[in-house]
Design an enzyme around this catalytic site. Structure first.
Site, PDB file in Angstrom:
ATOM      1  NE  ARG A 373      -2.843  -1.275   3.160  1.00  0.00           N
ATOM      2  CZ  ARG A 373      -2.722  -2.783   3.583  1.00  0.00           C
ATOM      3  NH1 ARG A 373      -3.535  -3.310   3.020  1.00  0.00           N
ATOM      4  NH2 ARG A 373      -2.511  -2.806   5.268  1.00  0.00           N
ATOM      5  CG  ASP A 411     -15.685  -5.880  -1.784  1.00  0.00           C
ATOM      6  OD1 ASP A 411     -14.072  -6.594  -1.630  1.00  0.00           O
ATOM      7  OD2 ASP A 411     -16.640  -7.270  -1.876  1.00  0.00           O
ATOM      8  CB  SER A 412     -18.791  -8.568  -4.671  1.00  0.00           C
ATOM      9  OG  SER A 412     -18.524  -9.388  -4.483  1.00  0.00           O
ATOM     10  CG  ASP A 460      -5.816  -8.051  -2.423  1.00  0.00           C
ATOM     11  OD1 ASP A 460      -5.057  -8.770  -2.491  1.00  0.00           O
ATOM     12  OD2 ASP A 460      -5.987  -7.321  -1.514  1.00  0.00           O
ATOM     13  CB  CYS A 500      -3.957 -13.942  -0.921  1.00  0.00           C
ATOM     14  SG  CYS A 500      -5.784 -14.135  -1.263  1.00  0.00           S
TER      15      CYS A 500
END
Length: 557
Positions: A373, A411-412, A460, A500
């Site tokens: 970040r 984002d969902s 991400d 990830c």
């Protein structure tokens, strides 16, 4: 004459062929007789209550009945059977009922080099009466009965022993040998010292990882500091058994006002532990007793043996509910009122964030992306930034605070959008940040059709490949998403893409995925930086399976 000679040769060859066939039939008959004798001996052993060789790793050997008898006789006093002059051996010999896990020949070197996991396939036998229970301290010895390490045992897990100390460490200081509570105290102290050396916590940052499982040599335990709240993720049967010690040690040594215990239900199921749905997250304050409220280990194992079908069904349902609560691309199971009711304030890079230790993803905050970040922030001044799968808005807010012209987060999850929006308001960045609830693929296709482009795009996504079996299918998802993300990067802009998934990271395949995605999107890319988790997420060099995060940054033309 020639014809007569030829006939004689033919007759001689036929005689030799017949003799060979007769010898072959005799050999087959002998083999059948020997097999019958072996079967009769095996049946006789079974009727006498003795299992055939190789049927169990416990107090058996795969060679002969006499060796099995010697192993059984050694079980009565395991510590006296240890060889060599070792620190672990001396401590074990002074105690009774210390079981010994004996490795197969040639397997010891792996653990002498520090491997923290002893898999069942590496074990020749386990010596001890009574048999060790899950969470018991055991000695790990080579094929010659020389101790090389010690750790905690689990009879039902693929990780039979989680190694706590090797002989070299025990030789330097043997005060914690076979003392699990002392090892917990030692490892927490060492972990705290490492973070202090890294400058954590600091005036600007008070969210970090304190214990990173094998990386901090406390296998099965993950602990994150969220301000004065510690969140512990328990991933092993032994950590459930020693929950009170882990909790009290963290409170005493770190000074945490509260410890939130979050059992990893899916992993614990493989460890022989079922986590009741109502106890998936519990909190202990510093002014209360750290009581072990989880279901007792022995009761869990007994229930599993008595009702295996019910156990598996309950575990499947439990894991599904846990995924519904935690995965970014899932339905929201928490109401708006309860979602942020127990949030805590943390700081990273001078910004304030709401973290959700009891109901959020993982431990409530993604401290592993801290350095990534900061890297994005260093390039964001006067740029347009798109943060995909933004969750709490970490990348978006760091970019906005660094002077980005405009930032969009997608984002969902409605909960994630609510959290990110609240974080923008906390930092007076709402005028430059917009958060959108949408499926990431749908958003990208719409942006592409509308001709929108961004200077910096961060992708991400959640874990697409939880294991190697799912890697091929996950690779397709990664490629499609990266192709869409590349398509909305302005020429000369940047793409930071992440995975990830441990299976993807350990395969090293993300760079190839991006290369294929670039070809699909008809874009040219140049790799600028490759990174992983922040330094407060240390990795054990002998356990590459602990490496899970890959972050790649590209220039896009």
């Amino acid at each position: 004459s020639a014809r007569s000679t030829w006939k004689q040769q033919q007759q001689h060859q036929q005689q030799q062929k017949g003799q060979r066939q007769q010898r072959g039939q005799q050999q087959q008959q002998w083999q059948r007789q020997g097999s019958s004798l072996q079967q009769a001996e095996s049946n006789s052993k079974t009727s006498n209550g003795t299992s055939p060789a190789g049927s169990s790793e416990y107090a058996t050997s795969s060679t002969s009945s006499s060796k099995r008898q010697r192993a059984s006789s050694a079980a009565a006093g395991s510590s006296t059977q240890l060889a060599g002059d070792t620190a672990i051996g001396r401590i074990a010999s002074s105690r009774s009922n210390v079981a010994v896990v004996v490795l197969k020949k040639g397997k010891a070197r792996l653990f002498e080099f520090g491997s923290p996991m002893v898999y069942s396939g590496a074990i020749d036998k386990v010596i001890g009466r009574p048999p060790p229970q899950s969470g018991d301290a055991v000695v790990v010895a080579d094929a010659n009965m020389v101790p090389i390490a010690w750790g905690v045992y689990n009879a039902v897990s693929m990780f039979r022993v989680r190694v706590f100390q090797v002989e070299a460490e025990a030789l330097a200081d043997d005060t914690a040998v076979l003392e699990i509570e002392k090892v917990i105290q030692l490892r927490v102290s060492q972990a705290q010292a490492l973070r202090a050396a890294l400058g954590l916590p600091s005036a600007d940052t008070n969210v970090m990882r304190l214990i990173n499982s094998e990386g901090d040599r406390l296998s099965g335990v993950v602990a994150d500091m969220l301000g004065d709240t510690m969140v512990v993720q328990s991933c092993a049967a032994w950590s459930e058994r020693y929950r009170e010690c882990i909790t009290s040690t963290i409170q005493q040594q770190i000074g945490a006002s509260r410890v939130v215990w979050r059992p990893a239900a899916g992993i614990l199921n493989e460890e022989g532990i079922q986590v009741p749905l109502g106890q998936q997250s519990t909190s202990t304050s510093s002014n209360t007793d750290a009581a072990h409220s989880a279901t007792p280990l022995e009761q869990n194992i007994q229930q599993q043996q008595q009702q295996p079908d019910v156990w598996r069904k309950a575990a499947d349902e439990q894991e599904q509910q846990q995924q519904q609560q935690c995965e970014p691309h899932s339905s929201d199971s928490n109401s708006s009122n309860s979602w942020l009711s127990h949030a805590v304030h943390v700081r990273e890079g001078g910004l304030t964030f709401l973290a959700t230790p009891e109901a959020g993803q993982k431990t409530g905050f993604y401290a592993d992306q801290r350095h990534n970040r900061a890297f994005i922030a260093s390039m964001s001044a006067e740029k347009t930034v798109l943060d995909l799968c933004c969750y709490s808005g970490g990348f978006a807010l760091m970019a906005a605070a660094a002077g980005a012209a405009a930032v969009t987060g997608v984002d969902s999850s409605a909960n994630a959008i609510e959290l990110a929006t609240a974080n923008a308001e906390l930092n007076d960045l709402s005028d430059r940040c917009a958060f959108v609830r949408d499926d990431v693929s749908t958003f990208l296709r719409a942006a592409l059709e509308a001709g929108e482009a961004f200077d910096i795009v961060i992708l991400d996504p959640p874990k697409f490949a939880p294991n190697r079996q799912s890697l091929a299918r996950a690779t397709i998802k990664y490629r499609r998403l990266n192709a869409l993300a590349l398509s909305v990067v302005r020429p000369g802009g940047m793409l930071m893409t992440c995975s990830c998934s441990g299976a993807m990271t350990q395969s090293g395949g993300l760079a190839k995925v991006v290369q294929e995605a670039a070809a699909e999107a008809e874009r040219q890319v140049t790799l600028l930086a490759r990174s992983g988790a922040a330094p407060d997420h240390p990795l054990h060099p002998a356990y590459p399976e602990g490496d899970y995060l890959t972050t790649l940054t590209y220039r896009v033309l």
